[in-house]
Design an enzyme around this catalytic site. Structure first.
Site, PDB file in Angstrom:
ATOM      1  N   TYR A 143      23.823 -16.674 -64.095  1.00  0.00           N
ATOM      2  CA  TYR A 143      25.011 -17.012 -64.081  1.00  0.00           C
ATOM      3  C   TYR A 143      25.981 -15.646 -63.963  1.00  0.00           C
ATOM      4  O   TYR A 143      26.590 -14.688 -62.539  1.00  0.00           O
ATOM      5  CB  TYR A 143      26.130 -17.558 -63.513  1.00  0.00           C
ATOM      6  CG  TYR A 143      25.449 -19.066 -63.431  1.00  0.00           C
ATOM      7  CD1 TYR A 143      24.117 -19.063 -62.629  1.00  0.00           C
ATOM      8  CD2 TYR A 143      26.227 -20.578 -63.693  1.00  0.00           C
ATOM      9  CE1 TYR A 143      23.069 -20.715 -62.278  1.00  0.00           C
ATOM     10  CE2 TYR A 143      25.534 -21.913 -63.222  1.00  0.00           C
ATOM     11  CZ  TYR A 143      24.392 -22.284 -62.844  1.00  0.00           C
ATOM     12  OH  TYR A 143      23.388 -23.325 -62.292  1.00  0.00           O
ATOM     13  N   ASP A 221      11.756 -28.384 -68.241  1.00  0.00           N
ATOM     14  CA  ASP A 221      11.074 -29.781 -67.629  1.00  0.00           C
ATOM     15  C   ASP A 221      10.440 -30.823 -68.305  1.00  0.00           C
ATOM     16  O   ASP A 221      10.474 -32.202 -67.774  1.00  0.00           O
ATOM     17  CB  ASP A 221       9.474 -28.539 -66.973  1.00  0.00           C
ATOM     18  CG  ASP A 221       9.025 -28.238 -68.133  1.00  0.00           C
ATOM     19  OD1 ASP A 221       9.141 -27.607 -68.884  1.00  0.00           O
ATOM     20  OD2 ASP A 221       8.113 -27.152 -67.824  1.00  0.00           O
ATOM     21  N   ASP A 245      23.237 -26.714 -66.947  1.00  0.00           N
ATOM     22  CA  ASP A 245      24.273 -26.830 -65.407  1.00  0.00           C
ATOM     23  C   ASP A 245      23.581 -28.179 -65.061  1.00  0.00           C
ATOM     24  O   ASP A 245      24.321 -29.189 -65.174  1.00  0.00           O
ATOM     25  CB  ASP A 245      24.465 -25.546 -64.432  1.00  0.00           C
ATOM     26  CG  ASP A 245      24.657 -26.059 -63.433  1.00  0.00           C
ATOM     27  OD1 ASP A 245      25.923 -27.024 -63.988  1.00  0.00           O
ATOM     28  OD2 ASP A 245      25.382 -24.990 -62.643  1.00  0.00           O
TER      29      ASP A 245
END
Ligand code: NAD
Length: 362
Positions: A143, A221, A245
């Site tokens: 980010y 994952d 997030d």
């Protein structure tokens, strides 16, 4: 001897003022029994600050937060300020505040209160015993890395430095030490070089500084699956900004209800920003029916992480658990009561009063 703490309250917009006022009442009720004293100062942030001063985070608000021992925020935003073309938006205040206070670690505990197990879309037996804490790195990663955006070619960069990883891992490991002493670090080390650095630094920090805390690594994952299949197996989970997030929202859904989940944002030192994870709920603002429990539980986190008052934090959490066990529900929770349970639907103030009463029962 009485310990005195200076708390800045930022009620914000929508239901923010209602849930913050209720939480202040709980803190005041709790104080004498634990020889605590709180000095509260209230300031504007978000939409209300834009209305008053044209800026979502006025100078005096920021200055007060920098002086405080901790900050308790309600929520910011609402339809009045949601025009995407507006020059300033309420959320900018929150982002600026986190940055100005250097809050790089976001902590979101997820605990399933037995009475609310059927609020979740998962089977109740999967949720049995869930009590986890997700620590998300908040000021680095993809980010904030170098980026470029063009009509045919764009990129964002996931960049982490050793100190950025070390400091957030330490926050997570310290939390694990106070809990069940198990840390799960989440990365994508089978593909990303930045994740291999994350894994190496995490392993070093844990071996050198936290040998008493068990460390495991998970690929993001796989972790997305494990969180749904066996959430009770996890204690503290630490991850970078992007993976964190996604995982924090996934973990929040284990609990089913937005009105129950607290959060803390921490940096160096003990000062922190504490807030419920829900927004300003404009649809129910001003009706006196907002669920104050997420904000009350955020105050418990404040006692634990900023003030090192574990017993007082626990007292609040126990009082909330007792209020739910006794059948009290704000309307957002009423629909999820177990079939065999009798519930009493109460408004914000009544729920606060019930929690205050339960602070005094063992
Ligand atoms: P929201 O969390 O405000 O509301 C979503 C739904 O959950 C609504 O139906 C609301 O009534 C309900 N809800 C939320 N908290 C509740 C509570 N404590 N008690 C009972 N019901 C509750 O999310 P939204 O509607 O997407 O956003 C509304 C505004 O809040 C927007 O302006 C958004 O930008 C802002 N927002 C702010 C924050 C923050 O301040 N940290 C976080 C998220 C959203």
């Amino acid at each position: 001897m009485t310990s005195t703490y200076h708390i800045v309250l930022l009620p914000g917009d929508g239901i923010g003022p209602e849930v913050v006022a209720g939480t202040r009442r709980v803190l005041e009720e709790l104080a004498p029994a634990f020889e605590l004293a709180f000095r509260f100062e209230t300031h504007l942030m978000g939409g209300c600050a834009i209305d008053a001063s044209g800026r979502p985070l006025p100078e005096e608000t920021l200055a007060a937060c920098k002086q405080a021992d901790a900050v308790l925020l309600g929520a910011v935003g609402g339809p009045k300020w949601s025009d995407p073309n507006a020059p300033v938006r309420p959320e900018q205040g929150l982002l600026a505040l986190r940055k100005e206070l250097g809050l790089y670690a976001n902590l979101r505990p997820v605990r399933i209160f037995p009475q609310l197990r059927n609020a979740s879309s998962l089977k109740p037996e999967v949720l049995e015993g869930v009590d986890l804490l997700v620590v998300r790195e908040l000021t680095g990663g993809i980010y904030f890395g170098p980026r470029e955006e063009g009509p045919d070619r764009s990129y964002d960069t996931m960049l982490y430095t050793r100190p950025e990883i070390e400091r957030v891992v330490r926050v997570a490991a310290r939390a694990a030490r106070r809990r069940r002493k198990h840390l799960t670090s989440v990365d994508k080390a089978n593909v990303l070089g930045v994740s291999r650095l994350w894994r190496r630094v995490t392993t070093e920090v844990m071996a050198n500084e936290f040998p008493d805390v068990t460390l495991e690594h998970q690929l993001v994952d796989a972790m997305a699956m494990h969180l749904i299949r066996r959430p009770a197996d996890f204690d503290v989970i630490v991850s970078g900004n992007l993976f964190g997030d996604i995982l924090t929202d996934e973990a929040a859904m284990l609990a089913g209800s937005m009105g129950m989940l607290p959060s803390a944002s921490l940096g160096e030192g003990t000062r922190g920003l504490y807030e419920p994870i829900h927004g300003s709920a404009p649809d129910i603002a001003g009706q006196g029916i907002a669920n104050p429990l997420a904000t009350i539980l955020s105050a418990a986190m404040m006692l634990r992480h900023s003030f090192a008052q574990e017993a007082a934090a626990q007292a609040i959490e126990d009082a909330v658990a007792r209020a739910l066990a006794a059948g009290y529900r704000t309307p957002d929770l009423a629909a999820v009561a177990a079939a065999d349970q009798t519930v009493e639907v109460v408004g914000t103030e009544a729920m606060v009063s019930v929690v205050c009463d339960f602070l005094h029962t063992d």
